[in-house]
Design a protein around this motif. Sequence first.
Motif, PDB file in Angstrom:
ATOM      1  N   ARG A   1      -2.730   4.035  -3.190  1.00  0.00           N
ATOM      2  CA  ARG A   1      -2.781   3.034  -4.252  1.00  0.00           C
ATOM      3  C   ARG A   1      -2.219   1.727  -3.725  1.00  0.00           C
ATOM      4  O   ARG A   1      -1.453   1.706  -2.758  1.00  0.00           O
ATOM      5  CB  ARG A   1      -2.050   3.507  -5.491  1.00  0.00           C
ATOM      6  N   TYR A   2      -2.635   0.651  -4.344  1.00  0.00           N
ATOM      7  CA  TYR A   2      -2.177  -0.685  -3.977  1.00  0.00           C
ATOM      8  C   TYR A   2      -1.493  -1.294  -5.185  1.00  0.00           C
ATOM      9  O   TYR A   2      -1.913  -1.078  -6.314  1.00  0.00           O
ATOM     10  CB  TYR A   2      -3.364  -1.559  -3.562  1.00  0.00           C
ATOM     11  N   GLN A   3      -0.429  -2.050  -4.928  1.00  0.00           N
ATOM     12  CA  GLN A   3       0.243  -2.717  -6.035  1.00  0.00           C
ATOM     13  C   GLN A   3       0.733  -4.089  -5.610  1.00  0.00           C
ATOM     14  O   GLN A   3       0.986  -4.346  -4.447  1.00  0.00           O
ATOM     15  CB  GLN A   3       1.389  -1.876  -6.588  1.00  0.00           C
TER      16      GLN A   3
ATOM     17  N   ARG B   1      -1.016  -2.629 -10.633  1.00  0.00           N
ATOM     18  CA  ARG B   1      -1.867  -1.859  -9.721  1.00  0.00           C
ATOM     19  C   ARG B   1      -3.162  -2.604  -9.455  1.00  0.00           C
ATOM     20  O   ARG B   1      -3.708  -3.249 -10.342  1.00  0.00           O
ATOM     21  CB  ARG B   1      -2.199  -0.503 -10.314  1.00  0.00           C
ATOM     22  N   LEU B   2      -3.636  -2.471  -8.222  1.00  0.00           N
ATOM     23  CA  LEU B   2      -4.893  -3.083  -7.807  1.00  0.00           C
ATOM     24  C   LEU B   2      -5.799  -2.003  -7.239  1.00  0.00           C
ATOM     25  O   LEU B   2      -5.323  -0.986  -6.751  1.00  0.00           O
ATOM     26  CB  LEU B   2      -4.642  -4.130  -6.713  1.00  0.00           C
ATOM     27  N   ASP B   3      -7.096  -2.255  -7.260  1.00  0.00           N
ATOM     28  CA  ASP B   3      -7.982  -1.353  -6.534  1.00  0.00           C
ATOM     29  C   ASP B   3      -8.108  -1.863  -5.094  1.00  0.00           C
ATOM     30  O   ASP B   3      -7.622  -2.945  -4.755  1.00  0.00           O
ATOM     31  CB  ASP B   3      -9.344  -1.196  -7.225  1.00  0.00           C
ATOM     32  N   GLU B   4      -8.743  -1.091  -4.255  1.00  0.00           N
ATOM     33  CA  GLU B   4      -8.811  -1.415  -2.825  1.00  0.00           C
ATOM     34  C   GLU B   4      -9.540  -2.728  -2.566  1.00  0.00           C
ATOM     35  O   GLU B   4      -9.153  -3.507  -1.707  1.00  0.00           O
ATOM     36  CB  GLU B   4      -9.494  -0.281  -2.072  1.00  0.00           C
ATOM     37  N   ARG B   5     -10.588  -2.997  -3.338  1.00  0.00           N
ATOM     38  CA  ARG B   5     -11.364  -4.222  -3.163  1.00  0.00           C
ATOM     39  C   ARG B   5     -10.511  -5.457  -3.464  1.00  0.00           C
ATOM     40  O   ARG B   5     -10.506  -6.423  -2.701  1.00  0.00           O
ATOM     41  CB  ARG B   5     -12.592  -4.193  -4.071  1.00  0.00           C
ATOM     42  N   GLU B   6      -9.741  -5.421  -4.559  1.00  0.00           N
ATOM     43  CA  GLU B   6      -8.864  -6.540  -4.911  1.00  0.00           C
ATOM     44  C   GLU B   6      -7.779  -6.748  -3.852  1.00  0.00           C
ATOM     45  O   GLU B   6      -7.461  -7.877  -3.492  1.00  0.00           O
ATOM     46  CB  GLU B   6      -8.196  -6.291  -6.253  1.00  0.00           C
TER      47      GLU B   6
ATOM     48  N   ARG C   1       0.870  -1.181   0.000  1.00  0.00           N
ATOM     49  CA  ARG C   1       0.000   0.000   0.000  1.00  0.00           C
ATOM     50  C   ARG C   1       0.907   1.230   0.000  1.00  0.00           C
ATOM     51  O   ARG C   1       1.803   1.346   0.838  1.00  0.00           O
ATOM     52  CB  ARG C   1      -0.892   0.024   1.233  1.00  0.00           C
TER      53      ARG C   1
END
Length: 78
Positions: free
Chosen positions: A52-54, A65-70, A34
């Motif tokens: 952002r998440y990765q 990159r990922l969204d928060e849900r993933e 994160r």
Amino acid sequence: MLLIFGFKSYASVLAMLRVPCPQGHELAAQRLTRVRRRFTLFWVPLVPAGTRYQLDCTWCGLQRRLDEREADELQRRG
């Protein structure tokens, strides 16, 4: 008067997962990270400016990159 401002990113590893790599389709260790970005004034972080998440593959180096849900789903599963 001199005003010093900018942005700084703070990264934290949420989990180390063993999932298939989307590029090579091999099971590999992947780091879920994160990254929070903050507005700074005189080097003091004041206001959140985004998150952002990765997912980083340790086998091939792919960063995705990922969204928060993933990210939450992977963290719960891991």
